[in-house]
Scaffold this motif. Structure first.
Motif, PDB file in Angstrom:
ATOM      1  N   VAL A  41       0.848  -1.199   0.000  1.00  0.00           N
ATOM      2  CA  VAL A  41       0.000   0.000   0.000  1.00  0.00           C
ATOM      3  C   VAL A  41       0.884   1.250   0.000  1.00  0.00           C
ATOM      4  O   VAL A  41       0.639   2.195  -0.765  1.00  0.00           O
ATOM      5  CB  VAL A  41      -0.965  -0.003   1.205  1.00  0.00           C
ATOM      6  N   VAL A  42       1.928   1.256   0.809  1.00  0.00           N
ATOM      7  CA  VAL A  42       2.855   2.390   0.831  1.00  0.00           C
ATOM      8  C   VAL A  42       3.520   2.544  -0.538  1.00  0.00           C
ATOM      9  O   VAL A  42       3.643   3.658  -1.058  1.00  0.00           O
ATOM     10  CB  VAL A  42       3.906   2.232   1.954  1.00  0.00           C
ATOM     11  N   GLU A  43       3.923   1.448  -1.142  1.00  0.00           N
ATOM     12  CA  GLU A  43       4.545   1.486  -2.478  1.00  0.00           C
ATOM     13  C   GLU A  43       3.601   2.126  -3.495  1.00  0.00           C
ATOM     14  O   GLU A  43       4.012   2.982  -4.289  1.00  0.00           O
ATOM     15  CB  GLU A  43       4.909   0.069  -2.910  1.00  0.00           C
ATOM     16  N   VAL A  44       2.347   1.732  -3.477  1.00  0.00           N
ATOM     17  CA  VAL A  44       1.345   2.297  -4.391  1.00  0.00           C
ATOM     18  C   VAL A  44       1.198   3.801  -4.154  1.00  0.00           C
ATOM     19  O   VAL A  44       1.167   4.600  -5.104  1.00  0.00           O
ATOM     20  CB  VAL A  44      -0.018   1.585  -4.215  1.00  0.00           C
ATOM     21  N   LEU A  45       1.107   4.182  -2.896  1.00  0.00           N
ATOM     22  CA  LEU A  45       0.918   5.599  -2.570  1.00  0.00           C
ATOM     23  C   LEU A  45       2.105   6.444  -3.017  1.00  0.00           C
ATOM     24  O   LEU A  45       1.930   7.581  -3.460  1.00  0.00           O
ATOM     25  CB  LEU A  45       0.675   5.757  -1.070  1.00  0.00           C
ATOM     26  N   VAL A  46       3.300   5.901  -2.914  1.00  0.00           N
ATOM     27  CA  VAL A  46       4.495   6.643  -3.319  1.00  0.00           C
ATOM     28  C   VAL A  46       4.611   6.696  -4.841  1.00  0.00           C
ATOM     29  O   VAL A  46       4.821   7.770  -5.423  1.00  0.00           O
ATOM     30  CB  VAL A  46       5.764   6.019  -2.690  1.00  0.00           C
ATOM     31  N   HIS A  47       4.449   5.564  -5.516  1.00  0.00           N
ATOM     32  CA  HIS A  47       4.718   5.502  -6.953  1.00  0.00           C
ATOM     33  C   HIS A  47       3.558   5.947  -7.836  1.00  0.00           C
ATOM     34  O   HIS A  47       3.784   6.586  -8.863  1.00  0.00           O
ATOM     35  CB  HIS A  47       5.167   4.096  -7.349  1.00  0.00           C
ATOM     36  N   ILE A  48       2.347   5.644  -7.460  1.00  0.00           N
ATOM     37  CA  ILE A  48       1.206   6.015  -8.304  1.00  0.00           C
ATOM     38  C   ILE A  48       0.627   7.370  -7.897  1.00  0.00           C
ATOM     39  O   ILE A  48       0.273   8.183  -8.744  1.00  0.00           O
ATOM     40  CB  ILE A  48       0.123   4.915  -8.290  1.00  0.00           C
ATOM     41  N   PHE A  49       0.568   7.612  -6.590  1.00  0.00           N
ATOM     42  CA  PHE A  49      -0.059   8.846  -6.105  1.00  0.00           C
ATOM     43  C   PHE A  49       0.950   9.923  -5.711  1.00  0.00           C
ATOM     44  O   PHE A  49       0.572  10.994  -5.257  1.00  0.00           O
ATOM     45  CB  PHE A  49      -0.991   8.525  -4.931  1.00  0.00           C
ATOM     46  N   HIS A  50       2.240   9.631  -5.860  1.00  0.00           N
ATOM     47  CA  HIS A  50       3.319  10.595  -5.634  1.00  0.00           C
ATOM     48  C   HIS A  50       3.290  11.210  -4.230  1.00  0.00           C
ATOM     49  O   HIS A  50       3.541  12.398  -4.055  1.00  0.00           O
ATOM     50  CB  HIS A  50       3.314  11.678  -6.705  1.00  0.00           C
ATOM     51  N   GLN A  51       2.987  10.377  -3.236  1.00  0.00           N
ATOM     52  CA  GLN A  51       3.027  10.802  -1.838  1.00  0.00           C
ATOM     53  C   GLN A  51       4.461  10.630  -1.316  1.00  0.00           C
ATOM     54  O   GLN A  51       5.213   9.807  -1.823  1.00  0.00           O
ATOM     55  CB  GLN A  51       2.080   9.937  -0.995  1.00  0.00           C
ATOM     56  N   THR A  52       4.804  11.396  -0.303  1.00  0.00           N
ATOM     57  CA  THR A  52       6.085  11.170   0.364  1.00  0.00           C
ATOM     58  C   THR A  52       5.950   9.900   1.209  1.00  0.00           C
ATOM     59  O   THR A  52       4.833   9.438   1.480  1.00  0.00           O
ATOM     60  CB  THR A  52       6.443  12.346   1.295  1.00  0.00           C
ATOM     61  N   MET A  53       7.065   9.350   1.656  1.00  0.00           N
ATOM     62  CA  MET A  53       7.013   8.164   2.510  1.00  0.00           C
ATOM     63  C   MET A  53       6.206   8.460   3.780  1.00  0.00           C
ATOM     64  O   MET A  53       5.433   7.616   4.235  1.00  0.00           O
ATOM     65  CB  MET A  53       8.420   7.694   2.881  1.00  0.00           C
ATOM     66  N   GLU A  54       6.400   9.636   4.337  1.00  0.00           N
ATOM     67  CA  GLU A  54       5.675  10.013   5.554  1.00  0.00           C
ATOM     68  C   GLU A  54       4.171  10.087   5.301  1.00  0.00           C
ATOM     69  O   GLU A  54       3.367   9.542   6.083  1.00  0.00           O
ATOM     70  CB  GLU A  54       6.190  11.361   6.068  1.00  0.00           C
ATOM     71  N   GLN A  55       3.773  10.750   4.215  1.00  0.00           N
ATOM     72  CA  GLN A  55       2.351  10.837   3.875  1.00  0.00           C
ATOM     73  C   GLN A  55       1.778   9.460   3.572  1.00  0.00           C
ATOM     74  O   GLN A  55       0.669   9.131   3.998  1.00  0.00           O
ATOM     75  CB  GLN A  55       2.147  11.747   2.657  1.00  0.00           C
ATOM     76  N   ALA A  56       2.522   8.664   2.821  1.00  0.00           N
ATOM     77  CA  ALA A  56       2.064   7.328   2.437  1.00  0.00           C
ATOM     78  C   ALA A  56       1.859   6.453   3.672  1.00  0.00           C
ATOM     79  O   ALA A  56       0.860   5.729   3.764  1.00  0.00           O
ATOM     80  CB  ALA A  56       3.056   6.684   1.477  1.00  0.00           C
ATOM     81  N   THR A  57       2.776   6.525   4.605  1.00  0.00           N
ATOM     82  CA  THR A  57       2.658   5.732   5.829  1.00  0.00           C
ATOM     83  C   THR A  57       1.448   6.176   6.641  1.00  0.00           C
ATOM     84  O   THR A  57       0.695   5.344   7.166  1.00  0.00           O
ATOM     85  CB  THR A  57       3.948   5.846   6.664  1.00  0.00           C
ATOM     86  N   LYS A  58       1.233   7.462   6.729  1.00  0.00           N
ATOM     87  CA  LYS A  58       0.087   7.995   7.469  1.00  0.00           C
ATOM     88  C   LYS A  58      -1.234   7.528   6.841  1.00  0.00           C
ATOM     89  O   LYS A  58      -2.145   7.083   7.549  1.00  0.00           O
ATOM     90  CB  LYS A  58       0.152   9.526   7.481  1.00  0.00           C
ATOM     91  N   ILE A  59      -1.339   7.605   5.517  1.00  0.00           N
ATOM     92  CA  ILE A  59      -2.551   7.160   4.824  1.00  0.00           C
ATOM     93  C   ILE A  59      -2.739   5.654   4.993  1.00  0.00           C
ATOM     94  O   ILE A  59      -3.847   5.181   5.258  1.00  0.00           O
ATOM     95  CB  ILE A  59      -2.507   7.547   3.327  1.00  0.00           C
ATOM     96  N   MET A  60      -1.656   4.893   4.853  1.00  0.00           N
ATOM     97  CA  MET A  60      -1.732   3.439   5.008  1.00  0.00           C
ATOM     98  C   MET A  60      -2.242   3.072   6.399  1.00  0.00           C
ATOM     99  O   MET A  60      -3.093   2.186   6.545  1.00  0.00           O
ATOM    100  CB  MET A  60      -0.361   2.814   4.758  1.00  0.00           C
ATOM    101  N   LEU A  61      -1.761   3.752   7.429  1.00  0.00           N
ATOM    102  CA  LEU A  61      -2.214   3.470   8.789  1.00  0.00           C
ATOM    103  C   LEU A  61      -3.685   3.838   8.974  1.00  0.00           C
ATOM    104  O   LEU A  61      -4.426   3.146   9.685  1.00  0.00           O
ATOM    105  CB  LEU A  61      -1.338   4.196   9.810  1.00  0.00           C
ATOM    106  N   GLN A  62      -4.115   4.908   8.327  1.00  0.00           N
ATOM    107  CA  GLN A  62      -5.529   5.288   8.380  1.00  0.00           C
ATOM    108  C   GLN A  62      -6.390   4.203   7.726  1.00  0.00           C
ATOM    109  O   GLN A  62      -7.424   3.812   8.261  1.00  0.00           O
ATOM    110  CB  GLN A  62      -5.759   6.631   7.691  1.00  0.00           C
ATOM    111  N   VAL A  63      -5.954   3.707   6.575  1.00  0.00           N
ATOM    112  CA  VAL A  63      -6.673   2.635   5.890  1.00  0.00           C
ATOM    113  C   VAL A  63      -6.725   1.405   6.795  1.00  0.00           C
ATOM    114  O   VAL A  63      -7.775   0.771   6.955  1.00  0.00           O
ATOM    115  CB  VAL A  63      -6.008   2.292   4.533  1.00  0.00           C
ATOM    116  N   HIS A  64      -5.616   1.074   7.414  1.00  0.00           N
ATOM    117  CA  HIS A  64      -5.522  -0.113   8.265  1.00  0.00           C
ATOM    118  C   HIS A  64      -6.407  -0.008   9.514  1.00  0.00           C
ATOM    119  O   HIS A  64      -7.067  -0.972   9.898  1.00  0.00           O
ATOM    120  CB  HIS A  64      -4.063  -0.343   8.680  1.00  0.00           C
ATOM    121  N   THR A  65      -6.436   1.160  10.144  1.00  0.00           N
ATOM    122  CA  THR A  65      -7.180   1.305  11.401  1.00  0.00           C
ATOM    123  C   THR A  65      -8.646   1.680  11.205  1.00  0.00           C
ATOM    124  O   THR A  65      -9.497   1.264  11.984  1.00  0.00           O
ATOM    125  CB  THR A  65      -6.522   2.347  12.325  1.00  0.00           C
TER     126      THR A  65
END
Length: 104
Positions: A41-65
């Motif tokens: 999920v973090v990989e997708v957020l970084v490569h397809i949606f051009h999020q930073t690692m920090e943003q991608a991790t935050k979004i991934m955790l939101q999706v997870h929780t």
């Protein structure tokens, strides 16, 4: 933006305002599942949606929780393209990651 229209009978020009409407915007949402790895999920957020690692991790955790998380807001064509790219990559890797488009 203004344009002028001439009346053929009177020769008088009337001013007509033409407004360009902003396109409707759509949010891309990722949905949680029990099989897709968080790293993917973090990989997708970084490569397809051009999020930073920090943003991608935050979004991934939101999706997870919370079960879902907003990735971004785009015009429909861009949102639909990003959903297709995400779905294609997930299926290629055999993950059931679900991504949807909702009107913002």
């Amino acid at each position: 933006m203004s344009s002028y229209e001439s009346d053929a009978n009177t020769g008088i020009q009337e001013r007509q305002d033409t407004r360009v409407k902003k396109p409707d915007m759509y949010r891309v949402v990722l949905h949680n599942d029990d099989y897709t790895p968080m790293e993917f999920v973090v990989e997708v957020l970084v490569h397809i949606f051009h999020q930073t690692m920090e943003q991608a991790t935050k979004i991934m955790l939101q999706v997870h929780t919370k079960g879902r998380g907003q990735v971004g807001v785009y015009t429909y064509d861009i949102a639909a393209t990003k959903v297709k790219q995400t779905t294609d990559l997930a299926r290629k890797r055999e993950y059931p990651l679900k991504t949807t488009v909702e009107k913002a």
